[in-house]
Scaffold this active site. Structure first.
Site, short mmCIF file in Angstrom:
data_model
loop_
_atom_site.label_atom_id
_atom_site.label_comp_id
_atom_site.label_asym_id
_atom_site.label_seq_id
_atom_site.Cartn_x
_atom_site.Cartn_y
_atom_site.Cartn_z
N CYS A 119 0.90 -1.15 -0.13
CA CYS A 119 0.11 -0.03 -0.03
C CYS A 119 0.86 1.29 -0.05
CB CYS A 119 -0.91 0.05 1.24
SG CYS A 119 -2.34 1.23 0.93
N LYS A 194 -12.45 -4.82 1.90
CA LYS A 194 -11.90 -3.86 2.80
C LYS A 194 -12.93 -2.91 3.04
CE LYS A 194 -7.90 -1.39 4.11
NZ LYS A 194 -6.35 -1.30 4.04
N LYS A 247 -11.72 -7.74 5.94
CA LYS A 247 -11.27 -6.96 7.00
C LYS A 247 -12.13 -5.76 7.17
CE LYS A 247 -7.13 -3.83 7.55
NZ LYS A 247 -6.50 -3.11 6.78
C1 PBG Z 1 -2.95 -0.06 4.56
C2 PBG Z 1 -3.32 -0.80 6.08
C3 PBG Z 1 -4.28 -0.38 6.86
C4 PBG Z 1 -4.34 -1.54 7.42
C5 PBG Z 1 -3.80 -2.56 7.05
N1 PBG Z 1 -3.15 -2.01 5.76
C6 PBG Z 1 -4.75 0.74 7.27
C7 PBG Z 1 -5.99 1.50 6.33
O1 PBG Z 1 -6.26 0.94 5.50
O2 PBG Z 1 -5.98 2.72 6.91
C8 PBG Z 1 -5.15 -1.85 8.98
C9 PBG Z 1 -4.87 -2.82 9.64
C10 PBG Z 1 -5.15 -2.51 11.25
O3 PBG Z 1 -5.97 -1.64 11.55
O4 PBG Z 1 -4.77 -3.35 12.11
N2 PBG Z 1 -3.82 0.42 3.85
#
Ligand code: PBG
Length: 327
Positions: A119, A194, A247
């Site tokens: 990411c 997600k 997620k």
């Molecule tokens: C990156 C990412 C995030 C999480 C995993 N990969 C943060 C987001 O999307 O803001 C969240 C993981 C967690 O809260 O434990 N995009």
């Protein structure tokens, strides 16, 4: 009283109770997420995630060894760069934080299975998951950078890449890039379903990745939507994802089950930072039994259809599985 059916008969003896358990778990399915930072000799506790740390690369080995000893055989790395820019160039820098971590981990613990979160948000100065055009995240331009990021992680030693950005078409962009460089056997675990979730709050604190303006609702999903979750899952399967993830995990068991029933590839779920923080806060206040709650949370994710469970409680769960408390 004349009662033919007495469900309690199967609950009377501990041995029988275990025999008739419907959900079976194994610690080989656990993945532990870890935050790596620049610098040396650093192990900083994350304020909103007591018991979780950011490690400099030279300090991560102690944690990796502890995980292996507990029977946790896989980790997911998140990098926290010391410098961020508009294009998130630290994400695909050959000498970026996560690339250094992969090289070191491969050498220190060659048996561990290494996963890379792909990411941009930890690496961009604006905290969004892609390249900006004005105030908008530009999908197609971002794909190129995500593919480069995935490739650089694999070249550094990642065994699997996991795109979490929610851009459209990233799975095929990454697949093509990896194949072109001879990595056609490296799997992609897509964060396919997600949601734009407040449960990520502590993570953004840990990674310093909160968006500088706006929110992620133009790319992460609206949590009111169930059919769209299936659409996202199907699209990623078509694009070549090997594993798909739902997620967060805890509030989304219905979708774990649905995606599981409608696809034929393994399903991961991610018990995110906010789930961890809630359990910690309540148990530290003496309001809930930590072990009891996290066993129940994990079991519900598996019962819903999880094959691979990402959790900050991986080490604790491995222990409870060993003890036969769950599993
Ligand atoms: C990156 C990412 C995030 C999480 C995993 N990969 C943060 C987001 O999307 O803001 C969240 C993981 C967690 O809260 O434990 N995009």
């Amino acid at each position: 009283m004349e009662l033919v059916n007495r469900p309690r008969r199967l609950r009377k003896h501990a041995v029988l109770r275990k025999m008739v358990r419907e959900t079976r778990m194994d610690k080989s399915s656990l993945v532990y997420p870890m935050f790596l930072m620049e610098g040396s000799n650093l192990k900083e506790e994350i304020p909103s995630m007591p018991g979780q740390y950011r490690y400099s690369v030279d300090r991560m080995e102690e944690q990796l060894i502890k995980l292996q000893d507990a029977g946790v055989s896989s980790v997911m790395f998140f990098g926290i760069p010391s410098q961020k820019d508009e294009l998130g160039s630290g994400a695909y820098d050959e000498d970026g934080i996560v690339q250094k971590a992969f090289r070191k981990a491969k050498e220190a613990c060659p048996e561990l299975y290494l996963m890379g979160d792909v990411c941009m948000c930890e690496y961009t100065s604006h905290g969004h998951c892609g390249v900006l055009q004005g105030q908008e995240v530009e999908n197609d331009k971002t794909l190129e950078l995500l593919a480069k990021t995935a490739l650089s992680q694999v070249q550094a030693g990642a065994d699997l890449v996991a795109p979490s950005d929610m851009m459209d078409g990233r799975v095929s962009a990454i697949r093509r890039m990896l194949d072109r460089h001879g990595y056609e056997t490296v799997p992609i675990m897509s964060y396919a379903v997600k949601f734009a979730s407040s449960f990520y709050g502590p993570f953004r604190d840990a990674a310093g990745s909160a968006p500088a303006f706006g929110d992620r609702k133009s790319y992460q999903m609206d949590y009111h939507n169930r059919r769209e979750a299936l659409k996202e899952a199907m699209l990623d399967v078509e694009e070549g994802a090997d594993i798909i993830m739902v997620k967060p995990a805890m509030a989304y068991g219905d979708l774990i089950r649905e995606v599981k029933d409608r696809t034929t590839i393994p399903i991961a779920s991610y018990s995110v930072s906010g789930e961890y923080a809630m359990v910690k806060a309540a148990s530290q206040a003496g309001w809930m039994d930590e072990a009891g709650v996290l066993c129940e949370m994990a079991t519900s994710a598996y019962r819903a259809g999880t094959d691979i469970y990402l959790t900050y409680f991986a080490m604790e769960l491995a222990k409870y599985m060993d003890e036969g408390r769950i599993g």
